[in-house]
Design an enzyme around this catalytic site. Structure first.
Site, PDB file in Angstrom:
ATOM      1  N   ALA A 168     -11.020  49.503  47.327  1.00  7.93           N
ATOM      2  CA  ALA A 168     -12.241  50.804  47.202  1.00  7.93           C
ATOM      3  C   ALA A 168     -13.073  49.739  48.338  1.00  7.93           C
ATOM      4  O   ALA A 168     -14.075  49.415  47.869  1.00  7.93           O
ATOM      5  CB  ALA A 168     -13.134  49.881  45.992  1.00  7.93           C
ATOM      6  N   SER A 177     -22.342  47.529  47.649  1.00  5.34           N
ATOM      7  CA  SER A 177     -20.932  47.254  47.208  1.00  5.34           C
ATOM      8  C   SER A 177     -20.494  48.301  45.940  1.00  5.34           C
ATOM      9  O   SER A 177     -21.399  49.481  45.674  1.00  5.34           O
ATOM     10  CB  SER A 177     -20.407  46.137  46.820  1.00  5.34           C
ATOM     11  OG  SER A 177     -18.853  45.493  46.316  1.00  5.34           O
ATOM     12  N   ASN A 178     -19.482  47.817  45.282  1.00  5.89           N
ATOM     13  CA  ASN A 178     -19.022  49.214  44.067  1.00  5.89           C
ATOM     14  C   ASN A 178     -18.306  48.207  43.592  1.00  5.89           C
ATOM     15  O   ASN A 178     -17.864  47.187  43.094  1.00  5.89           O
ATOM     16  CB  ASN A 178     -17.780  50.139  44.744  1.00  5.89           C
ATOM     17  CG  ASN A 178     -16.787  49.486  45.533  1.00  5.89           C
ATOM     18  OD1 ASN A 178     -16.232  49.204  44.485  1.00  5.89           O
ATOM     19  ND2 ASN A 178     -16.672  49.759  46.511  1.00  5.89           N
ATOM     20  N   PRO A 179     -18.007  49.084  41.791  1.00  2.35           N
ATOM     21  CA  PRO A 179     -18.248  47.760  40.479  1.00  2.35           C
ATOM     22  C   PRO A 179     -16.612  47.538  40.852  1.00  2.35           C
ATOM     23  O   PRO A 179     -15.675  47.181  39.837  1.00  2.35           O
ATOM     24  CB  PRO A 179     -18.335  48.752  39.579  1.00  2.35           C
ATOM     25  CG  PRO A 179     -18.685  49.883  40.207  1.00  2.35           C
ATOM     26  CD  PRO A 179     -17.970  50.713  41.842  1.00  2.35           C
ATOM     27  N   SER A 180     -15.320  47.926  41.664  1.00  2.00           N
ATOM     28  CA  SER A 180     -13.927  47.327  41.682  1.00  2.00           C
ATOM     29  C   SER A 180     -13.557  46.024  41.436  1.00  2.00           C
ATOM     30  O   SER A 180     -14.587  44.758  42.170  1.00  2.00           O
ATOM     31  CB  SER A 180     -13.313  47.647  43.107  1.00  2.00           C
ATOM     32  OG  SER A 180     -11.985  46.989  43.495  1.00  2.00           O
TER      33      SER A 180
END
Ligand code: CTP
Length: 220
Positions: free
Chosen positions: A91, A24-27
């Protein structure tokens, strides 16, 4: 007077490796949620498609929770025809594991050395094929050659506007309450805004959309 409808996407997506691990990503979804609120204040009927976030659902906004890029794609493509405007602030993960294992991978499994990845579907590219007069806004999360990359995405994804975010700049963007964006319209005009709260940034983006979106005057 007919109220215009907007579909906003927010947050990250998760692409699972096994039942307890994912890419995943930090959004955090703060920017997308702020855009949904700003759109509601402008008089839009708002549907918010959000990946996993820890935010309170805003009042008078229909929330469609999703987890993966595939689920987000389906949620957007099923609803795009009913909306006048799409703001794609999510994101979306660009890659997913080719295989999601049914059981948790044990650390004793010494053969597990790499994960095969494949691209997720590009939602905006799919929207571009069936745009039919809708106003479509994308975001560009960049760490280098920001303006050049954002302009390329504007053209490749057939967008009416792109909001450029320098995600490498300290103190703004992912996870913070502030943001600093540039708005680029389809005529390549760039308007750079100062560091502002995400609420103020959302209001400014909605103002830019109002100016550029035909027929939006009916929303006041
Ligand atoms: N986006 C999308 N589907 C994806 C990935 C991104 O619709 N699978 C959308 C994002 O929501 C954003 C825009 O495309 O509005 C640009 O996303 P960004 O992550 O900046 O760029 P990518 O298209 O993913 O390209 P790259 O990773 O090469 O920068």
């Amino acid at each position: 007077m007919k109220r215009l409808r907007v579909l906003v996407t927010a947050g990250p997506t998760r692409e699972y490796i096994d039942p307890v691990r994912f890419i995943s990503n930090p959004s955090t979804g703060k920017m997308g949620f702020a855009l949904a609120e700003a759109a509601r204040k402008k008089g839009f009927l708002v549907t918010l498609v959000s990946g996993p976030v820890c935010l309170k659902t805003p009042q008078d906004i229909e929330l469609i929770p999703v987890i993966t890029a595939a689920e987000m794609a389906q949620a957007v493509l099923n609803r795009i025809d009913k909306n006048d405007l799409l703001i794609m602030a999510a994101a979306v993960a660009d890659f997913k594991p080719s295989l999601c294992l049914k059981e948790k991978i044990k650390k004793t499994r010494n053969k597990f050395k790499s994960i095969n990845l494949e691209p997720t579907q590009d939602i905006l590219l799919q929207v571009a094929e069936r745009k039919r007069g809708k106003f479509v806004v994308g975001f560009a999360a960049e760490t280098e050659n920001c303006l050049k990359n954002a302009r390329r995405k504007l053209v490749e994804k057939n967008l009416d506007m792109i909001v450029l975010n320098d995600v490498a700049a300290p103190g703004i963007g992912f996870g913070y309450d502030t943001n600093q964006v540039s708005v680029i319209t389809s005529d390549f005009k760039v308007e750079r805004f100062p560091v502002l709260s995400k609420r103020e940034t959302a209001e400014i983006i909605l103002d830019c959309i109002s100016i550029n979106m035909k027929g939006m005057k009916s929303n006041g």
